[in-house]
Design an enzyme around this catalytic site. Structure first.
Site, short mmCIF file in Angstrom:
data_model
loop_
_atom_site.label_atom_id
_atom_site.label_comp_id
_atom_site.label_asym_id
_atom_site.label_seq_id
_atom_site.Cartn_x
_atom_site.Cartn_y
_atom_site.Cartn_z
N ILE A 193 0.87 -1.18 0.00
CA ILE A 193 0.00 0.00 0.00
C ILE A 193 0.90 1.22 0.00
O ILE A 193 0.92 2.00 -0.92
CB ILE A 193 -0.97 0.00 1.20
CG1 ILE A 193 -1.95 -1.16 1.08
CG2 ILE A 193 -1.74 1.33 1.25
CD1 ILE A 193 -2.98 -1.21 2.19
N ASP A 252 -4.47 4.21 11.63
CA ASP A 252 -4.42 2.76 11.67
C ASP A 252 -4.91 2.31 13.04
O ASP A 252 -4.11 1.98 13.90
CB ASP A 252 -2.92 2.38 11.52
CG ASP A 252 -2.73 1.25 10.54
OD1 ASP A 252 -3.72 0.74 10.01
OD2 ASP A 252 -1.56 0.88 10.31
#
Lengths: 501, 501
Positions: A193, A252
């Site tokens: 990513i 996150d």
């Protein structure tokens, strides 16, 4: 009905502002859309001019699902928000969610029933409010239940890294070692990513990584392991949709990291798992305290799910091995399997982790795993197993490290002075490798000639940048010169003068 | 370049997924878009099929701004996120923001530089983390500075309600009373978002409410007051964009309520302000403790901004007056100004608030304001002033309460039993009025014949529903029968039997 040939990412329609006022609906409200017998729920957007009064604009997803064409008559009726929105508000208010509430939210995420605003608010709320272990377990189970699953009739093993260190190609070495010893390892991994190469990007240089559930079952049955891309099977599909929100915000949520990883393991029926936690500056885990928290949380969640987790806190203060980028890393992993000279860090980490798997699988006694793993690696059996795996998945015909095609445009970065390498910046190296084209350009990346504490002479090459195109090489060199990812210092760091008499 | 004739709500483009991978950009990343000399920053969306490789899809806003047509060549270059995104993350992490950071966020909101994901995350974070009074003041000032402002050369007054109670038409009575006594009141108000009528919706029945800055200045100079829609001038435009996120989530961060209200007051240079805080079940403020917090926060923020705020905690346990809905409320306000019999609650609240204004403006002595206000109302001067105001703004020719056109379709709801009204549900009444067409259908709404504690006979009408269309009337009646907004109980609530001997 007027078709709008754009993907909206979900069921979305557009109304004229006047019609919306008339109906009392506001942007992001929901409406039921009915055509013949079929009813779907869509999110409302408004237009001042493009969609005329009496018209309904429909994005691709919903117009295809309803099978409508321009001019068709459809019926739209305002409808209420899904219950999940109330549960999201509960989390915003700091309350604990129940198992059913979490299931409802995850189901609505998977079915695209939540708008971007609602989903973003949820992700932000769990980042701030956190989730306890109950909620984390329920999230994990809901993610498993809303996706595909695979059942194996035998005990399976897995490895997973929380990431954060570049060049982390331990898996293509550790997995074949363990499989060569008879363990079953259905290892799915992700693409990069924000890094320069995910395990799936690396494996794709050598083999097909898009497997079906049936492929996975068959190959694990026959060969003992896969090294494939998790995205080709629909395991815990909520994860992708949540990542799409986390990425642009650079957040996150801890509970979501736990749930996403473990849901994918639970979905393939993992029984034993080794978790790699790279620790060091410029990784996700800067200190021992946080490493222990990660370890304990994964172990606890694993226990609740019936997965035995053992964590390995590994050194992440600089890249693993010397190669960064899909092809360069595939080449380095193959060299390691072939017994050719590679960085000790790669051999040590791969056999440490393979050794833990062997111990978990009772193939090796406690504390004898690493030794056993090294023997398997040295014997060539791991290499043979690796070739079996890539052949079973669909080899691209590259079976030797020297045959791996790497970027044909290269540039050596020379040391500006003599001294010792004092700092190797993970983040700067990733930026340079990405500027060179990684992970999309498979041949792009970086090969480090020098790592931390190594001696270097002025003018000596310290690393080489690879690219598949000249323009990207130049861009990467420019960024490399700006970021200076390797710092060189003499042994004398500072000179403190004596008192003047 | 390929034009997509849809409003995106900001500068947004669409790339093909392959191109995006090539460029290393992800959905919601930003790119600079260049055409001739002009450069704009746009947010990236992805398409698998509609936008071909090499094409850039552009939504209306950006293609009009760049003045491009299909087939034009444009240059797109990845660019970094605005600094605001880091500041939003700071707030997510619970840190206090600086004045400059808040200004940067508000500026980016106003200039559409933030994506929906980023803005939602900000709104959710301030809902959860809150803001202290420094941050609230800086937000207010940033909202003022990023919009239009008006300067008056004289002292001005204002009234504002935090809302939450239906039928709250005190302003069209209180403002003309105060203006008749010589106070200057540039009163801007909002349209209904989730209520049945905002003050602007109500005024629009009688007059034009869309005024320019120049109109406002001129009318306040000449007549002493306006009662107009705030949305027609660009005061604190960040508010609208933030409300667009808050509304679908049903959240209302306290600091943002304070900042949004006070920014609009500061932008028109208010010196003295009375704040109405309706308190009671089914309002925004259920208890005294919260009412005091609201009051103190507004007073403190006002002091920091140079605005003297006095708060009035008012009874909000049922609608104010008997009318709900734009035309019905306009009619009731006019009746009150004309001295016709109306609900005491309306007369009392309007003169209470007007009285506070008169005291703040030194027109009345302390504790004599209400009496003075009642005299002005009774004298007919407030009515004359109200007609001056609606004429100055652009009267629709309705000057008497009996001429106000209300919904021609009506339905009486009858009491199912004899007893006393024990509960009047604000929320249920609003739902019924909205189902009948309010606020968009001006004639739609509810007229209450009975309010709390009043006696009622079985079969007697307790309220009337008005609508402009037969279909909406039927829908509203259906909802009314389901929700039962008025509860009736006999005086005997429960019967407890004697011991059996």
């Amino acid at each position: 009905m007027r078709r709008i040939d754009i993907e909206a990412g979900g069921y979305e329609i557009i109304l004229n502002e006047e019609d919306a006022k008339e109906l009392g609906v506001y942007p992001q409200d929901r409406m039921k859309v009915r055509k013949d017998g079929m009813i779907l729920t869509a999110i409302v957007n408004l237009s001042q001019s493009v969609i005329k009064e009496g018209e309904v604009g429909m994005f691709i997803e919903i117009s295809e699902k309803l099978n409508v064409k321009n001019g068709d008559k459809v019926k739209v009726i305002p409808t209420s928000r899904p219950l999940s929105v109330d549960y999201i508000k509960k989390k915003i208010n700091g309350e604990k969610l129940t198992r059913d509430e979490i299931y409802e939210i995850i189901k609505d995420i998977v079915e695209d029933n939540l708008s971007t605003i609602e989903l973003t608010s949820y992700v932000t709320a769990i980042q701030i409010r956190g989730m306890d272990m109950d909620e984390t377990e329920w999230t994990t189970r809901a993610m498993v239940d809303t996706g595909e699953t695979i059942d194996f009739e035998y005990t399976t093993f897995d490895v997973h890294s929380i990431g954060g260190v570049p060049g982390n190609k331990y898996a293509p070495v550790a997995v074949p070692i363990a499989a060569a010893a008879g363990l079953k390892i259905p290892k799915t991994s992700s693409r990069a990513i924000s890094s320069a190469a995910g395990t799936a990007d690396l494996m794709e240089v050598l083999t097909n990584v898009s497997l079906t559930i049936e492929d996975i079952r068959k190959i694990v049955d026959e060969v003992g392991a896969i090294l494939a891309w998790g995205g080709s099977v629909n395991l815990a599909p909520a994860d992708d949709k949540i990542v799409r929100i986390e990425y642009p915000l650079g957040i996150d949520p801890h509970s979501q990291v736990l749930a996403s990883v473990m849901a994918k393991k639970k979905a393939v029926g993992t029984d034993f798992m080794v978790l790699d936690i790279p620790m060091g500056p410029e990784t996700k885990v800067p200190d021992e305290k946080l490493a222990r928290k990660y370890a304990m949380d994964f172990i606890t969640l694993g226990e609740r799910l019936g997965i035995t987790v053992e964590a390995a806190v590994t050194y992440g203060g600089q890249p693993l091995g010397r190669a960064i980028g899909p092809a360069l890393e595939a080449k380095e992993a193959l060299m390691c399997l072939e017994g050719k000279p590679v960085s000790n860090s790669l051999i040590e980490k791969a056999t440490d982790i393979a050794g833990m798997l062997l111990e978990l699988g009772n193939v090796a006694e406690r504390n004898k795993g690493k030794e056993h793993a090294k023997e398997i690696l040295k014997s060539g059996k791991a290499r043979d197993k690796f070739l079996e795996i890539i052949n079973a998945q669909g080899s691209k015909g590259i079976e030797k490290s020297e045959d791996v095609p790497v970027g044909k445009y290269t540039h050596d970065i020379l040391s500006p002075e003599s001294g010792y390498i004092s700092i190797v910046s993970n983040k700067a190296l990733v930026k340079i490798a990405r500027a060179a084209g990684a992970p999309k350009d498979k041949g792009a990346g970086i090969l480090l000639f020098k790592k931390k504490s190594e001696k270097v002479e002025k003018g000596e090459p310290i690393y080489k940048i690879y690219a598949d195109s000249k323009a990207k090489l130049e861009e990467a060199v420019k960024i490399a010169k700006m970021l200076k990812p390797l710092k060189i210092e003499g042994m004398l760091l500072e000179r403190i003068p004596a008192y003047k008499k």
